[in-house]
Design an enzyme around this catalytic site. Structure first.
Site, PDB file in Angstrom:
ATOM      1  N   ASP A  12      25.442 -76.829 -10.116  1.00  0.00           N
ATOM      2  CA  ASP A  12      25.092 -77.689  -8.984  1.00  0.00           C
ATOM      3  C   ASP A  12      25.434 -77.078  -7.625  1.00  0.00           C
ATOM      4  OD1 ASP A  12      24.294 -79.528 -10.901  1.00  0.00           O
ATOM      5  OD2 ASP A  12      26.273 -80.464 -10.975  1.00  0.00           O
ATOM      6  N   LYS A  15      21.159 -74.320  -6.360  1.00  0.00           N
ATOM      7  CA  LYS A  15      20.228 -73.258  -6.785  1.00  0.00           C
ATOM      8  C   LYS A  15      18.773 -73.646  -6.511  1.00  0.00           C
ATOM      9  CE  LYS A  15      22.109 -73.551 -10.909  1.00  0.00           C
ATOM     10  NZ  LYS A  15      23.288 -74.382 -10.647  1.00  0.00           N
ATOM     11  N   HIS A  40      17.894 -79.332 -10.911  1.00  0.00           N
ATOM     12  CA  HIS A  40      17.798 -78.553  -9.681  1.00  0.00           C
ATOM     13  C   HIS A  40      17.019 -79.361  -8.641  1.00  0.00           C
ATOM     14  CE1 HIS A  40      18.458 -74.535 -12.021  1.00  0.00           C
ATOM     15  NE2 HIS A  40      19.427 -75.409 -12.196  1.00  0.00           N
ATOM     16  N   GLN A 221      23.039 -73.917 -14.664  1.00  0.00           N
ATOM     17  CA  GLN A 221      24.485 -74.082 -14.803  1.00  0.00           C
ATOM     18  C   GLN A 221      25.199 -73.096 -13.851  1.00  0.00           C
ATOM     19  OE1 GLN A 221      22.620 -73.865 -18.144  1.00  0.00           O
ATOM     20  NE2 GLN A 221      22.303 -75.936 -17.475  1.00  0.00           N
TER      21      GLN A 221
HETATM   22  P1  GDP Z   1      21.541 -77.030  -8.537  1.00  0.00           P
HETATM   23  O1  GDP Z   1      21.717 -77.593  -9.900  1.00  0.00           O
HETATM   24  O2  GDP Z   1      22.376 -75.815  -8.319  1.00  0.00           O
HETATM   25  O3  GDP Z   1      20.111 -76.798  -8.147  1.00  0.00           O
HETATM   26  O4  GDP Z   1      22.127 -78.122  -7.544  1.00  0.00           O
HETATM   27  P2  GDP Z   1      21.861 -79.719  -7.597  1.00  0.00           P
HETATM   28  O5  GDP Z   1      20.481 -79.970  -7.148  1.00  0.00           O
HETATM   29  O6  GDP Z   1      22.280 -80.273  -8.896  1.00  0.00           O
HETATM   30  O7  GDP Z   1      22.940 -80.232  -6.567  1.00  0.00           O
HETATM   31  C1  GDP Z   1      22.962 -79.760  -5.242  1.00  0.00           C
HETATM   32  C2  GDP Z   1      22.843 -80.980  -4.309  1.00  0.00           C
HETATM   33  O8  GDP Z   1      23.249 -80.596  -3.010  1.00  0.00           O
HETATM   34  C3  GDP Z   1      21.433 -81.498  -4.174  1.00  0.00           C
HETATM   35  O9  GDP Z   1      21.480 -82.884  -3.993  1.00  0.00           O
HETATM   36  C4  GDP Z   1      20.929 -80.822  -2.909  1.00  0.00           C
HETATM   37  O10 GDP Z   1      19.922 -81.579  -2.225  1.00  0.00           O
HETATM   38  C5  GDP Z   1      22.175 -80.770  -2.085  1.00  0.00           C
HETATM   39  N1  GDP Z   1      22.286 -79.637  -1.156  1.00  0.00           N
HETATM   40  C6  GDP Z   1      21.875 -78.352  -1.338  1.00  0.00           C
HETATM   41  N2  GDP Z   1      22.245 -77.604  -0.281  1.00  0.00           N
HETATM   42  C7  GDP Z   1      22.890 -78.424   0.575  1.00  0.00           C
HETATM   43  C8  GDP Z   1      23.517 -78.240   1.838  1.00  0.00           C
HETATM   44  O11 GDP Z   1      23.595 -77.139   2.392  1.00  0.00           O
HETATM   45  N3  GDP Z   1      24.093 -79.337   2.429  1.00  0.00           N
HETATM   46  C9  GDP Z   1      24.073 -80.569   1.841  1.00  0.00           C
HETATM   47  N4  GDP Z   1      24.668 -81.571   2.482  1.00  0.00           N
HETATM   48  N5  GDP Z   1      23.487 -80.778   0.638  1.00  0.00           N
HETATM   49  C10 GDP Z   1      22.912 -79.717   0.019  1.00  0.00           C
HETATM   50  P1  IMO Z   2      22.678 -77.135 -13.147  1.00  0.00           P
HETATM   51  O1  IMO Z   2      21.649 -76.101 -13.572  1.00  0.00           O
HETATM   52  C1  IMO Z   2      26.552 -78.964 -13.809  1.00  0.00           C
HETATM   53  C2  IMO Z   2      27.982 -79.157 -17.933  1.00  0.00           C
HETATM   54  C3  IMO Z   2      28.080 -80.546 -18.559  1.00  0.00           C
HETATM   55  C4  IMO Z   2      29.224 -80.308 -19.545  1.00  0.00           C
HETATM   56  C5  IMO Z   2      28.968 -78.883 -20.014  1.00  0.00           C
HETATM   57  C6  IMO Z   2      28.210 -78.779 -21.318  1.00  0.00           C
HETATM   58  O2  IMO Z   2      22.094 -78.347 -12.559  1.00  0.00           O
HETATM   59  O3  IMO Z   2      23.719 -76.480 -12.297  1.00  0.00           O
HETATM   60  P2  IMO Z   2      25.710 -79.256 -22.106  1.00  0.00           P
HETATM   61  O4  IMO Z   2      24.761 -80.363 -21.789  1.00  0.00           O
HETATM   62  O5  IMO Z   2      25.244 -77.896 -21.677  1.00  0.00           O
HETATM   63  O6  IMO Z   2      26.179 -79.293 -23.527  1.00  0.00           O
HETATM   64  O7  IMO Z   2      27.036 -79.583 -21.238  1.00  0.00           O
HETATM   65  O8  IMO Z   2      28.233 -78.249 -18.985  1.00  0.00           O
HETATM   66  N1  IMO Z   2      26.653 -78.850 -17.378  1.00  0.00           N
HETATM   67  C7  IMO Z   2      26.372 -78.817 -16.078  1.00  0.00           C
HETATM   68  N2  IMO Z   2      27.137 -79.116 -15.013  1.00  0.00           N
HETATM   69  N3  IMO Z   2      25.290 -78.528 -13.627  1.00  0.00           N
HETATM   70  C8  IMO Z   2      24.525 -78.186 -14.687  1.00  0.00           C
HETATM   71  O9  IMO Z   2      23.312 -77.600 -14.553  1.00  0.00           O
HETATM   72  C9  IMO Z   2      25.033 -78.369 -15.987  1.00  0.00           C
HETATM   73  N4  IMO Z   2      24.556 -78.184 -17.236  1.00  0.00           N
HETATM   74  C10 IMO Z   2      25.554 -78.466 -18.083  1.00  0.00           C
HETATM   75  O10 IMO Z   2      28.399 -81.514 -17.595  1.00  0.00           O
HETATM   76  O11 IMO Z   2      30.454 -80.344 -18.865  1.00  0.00           O
HETATM   77 MG    MG Z   3      22.246 -79.401 -10.824  1.00  0.00          MG
END
Ligand code: GDP
Ligand code: IMO
Ligand code: MG
Length: 421
Positions: A12, A15, A40, A221
């Protein structure tokens, strides 16, 4: 050459947003591991979209998108995702390609995931329950079904054989979810998946690279969830580091170019497992609120803490990161001081190495404090606009990690990204 973008923490890191931005410079975006456990987030004309299996380059009409052999695919999730984003995404299925060799997540994989987690009780991993672990277990156990099997005449037979195996295992658990309800949607979605462009992805990619196409591999991840190097057993079931690109797409190590590594300006983790810099106080809660830290896949509140440079340096080393990206810098606007862990006291000894055992040994982080900037930075459009104290903090991070920062993200918006000269 193929460049790589991956998360350096526990997922998270942002990406989706960064791949969406970088996609302008690439012809192909390829997912190499993980599956629908990923969430994502990106914004398309102001509309929030969360992608689980489809690569984050899909909203750029010039980009082809590949789901590689290292990914595990739940046909139902993929099909739902396609339906959902279709209206926002002209020519989606013309630009989406799947490897024959990607493994399938079956309804009984999801049931096994749930049963295994319930049986673990307080020691549960905190899995997303998408069936990831059981699907990868069948892959390495040489029992799995692959996308190519959907095209075979005896797909149903193969499915029944594997499901029977799963039922034997499920019989050992006290609680088993009603997986039968997922079976019909699985076969319907599998039929739809069979209509997609299923390719010999390693040749497909090689031919494109030979033709000079620019490829970006999109990680899911994060490095600390890697099955070998993460906080085992609280990890996911794939190799999330740069090495995963080679076996997750079938490209040679010599073809890897830049490695972009993303970190938040602080740190989060969702699910169970060790998190040395976690803040269980009001500062942690304030980070969660300011960063809106709730899971994109499961909606769970994310655990929050200070940035952990010990873990980051480990992740940078493992993947050979050449360019750093810091996201969510704006979230730190109102925190003063800002802290960064620069060492651990593990078992009474100070170390800058990420220890083997972080589960049964108490880890106490050693922090360095930095002055906050006490002003909003979300509107800054150039690095020079950022407050001096923030730039000093960036310099410190660069020096500690011995890696240059290429971008700083200062908001969720597509345009809130500063490139560093
Ligand atoms: P990913 O799994 O790595 O793609 O990340 P996620 O989408 O799960 O979580 C990142 C969150 O942070 C999302 O809600 C994005 O919209 C938000 N986000 C990304 N970059 C920024 C930033 O620079 N500032 C803020 N405030 N939010 C961001
Ligand atoms: P993105 O791509 C954050 C965590 C789960 C759990 C562990 C194992 O959005 O960054 P699984 O479902 O793989 O058996 O879970 O990994 N986990 C993540 N945490 N972002 C993710 O993906 C995750 N994918 C799995 O919360 O702790
Ligand atoms: Mg994510």
């Amino acid at each position: 050459m193929i460049d790589v973008l991956l998360g350096l923490q526990w997922g998270d890191e942002g990406k989706g947003k960064i791949v969406d931005h970088l996609a302008e410079k690439y012809d192909i975006i390829a997912r190499f591991q993980g599956g629908p456990n990923a969430g994502h987030t990106l914004y398309v004309n102001g509309t929030k979209v969360v992608l689980h299996t489809i690569p984050s380059g899909v909203f750029h009409e010039h980009c082809l998108n590949l789901i590689g052999n290292g990914v595990v695919i739940d046909p139902v999730t993929l099909q739902n995702e396609i339906q959902k984003i279709k209206p926002l995404c002209p020519g989606l299925t013309d630009r989406l390609f799947l490897s024959h060799r990607a493994h399938l997540i079956l309804p009984t994989h999801r049931a096994l995931d749930a049963a295994s987690e319930t049986a673990k009780g307080a020691d549960k991993i905190g899995s997303t329950l998408k069936g990831i672990g059981p699907a990868y277990m069948d892959k390495t156990g040489r029992n799995g079904l692959r996308v190519g099997d959907i095209l075979s005449k005896n797909f149903k037979e193969k499915y029944d054989r594997l499901t029977r195996k799963h039922l034997e295992i499920l019989g050992q658990y006290e609680q088993v979810v009603d997986w039968k309800q997922w079976e019909q949607p699985f076969f319907e979605a599998a039929e739809q998946i069979a209509q997609l462009q299923i390719v010999n992805a390693e040749y497909w990619l090689d031919n494109h690279m030979k033709a000079g196409k620019r490829v970006l591999a999109e990680g899911a991840q994060g490095s600390m969830l890697d099955v070998d190097f993460g906080t085992y057993p609280f990890v996911t079931s794939s190799n999330t580091i740069a090495a995963g690109v080679c076996n997750g797409l079938g490209v040679a190590p010599s073809k890897i170019g830049e490695v972009y590594g993303i970190t938040k300006a602080y740190c989060t983790r969702v699910g169970g497992g060790p998190f040395p810099t976690e803040l269980l106080d009001e500062t942690g809660e304030a980070l969660r609120a300011a960063g809106n830290e709730f899971g994109a896949t499961t909606g769970r509140p994310r655990r929050c803490g200070w940035i952990d440079l010990v873990a980051l340096r480990y992740a940078v080393m493992l993947s050979g990161v050449t360019k750093l990206i810091i996201t969510k810098a704006d979230v730190m606007d109102n925190f003063n001081p800002i802290k960064a862990a620069t060492a651990y006291i593990a078992d009474g000894r100070e170390t800058k190495e990420f220890p083997y055992d972080v589960c049964d040994v108490t880890i106490e982080p050693v922090y360095e404090s930095f002055a906050g900037w006490d002003q909003p930075i979300g509107k800054c459009t150039q690095y020079a606009d950022l407050p001096q104290v923030f730039r000093d903090y960036c310099r410190f991070v660069e020096d500690y990690l011995e890696t240059k920062i290429a971008y700083i993200s200062n908001g969720t918006g597509r345009d809130q990204l500063l490139s560093i000269p």
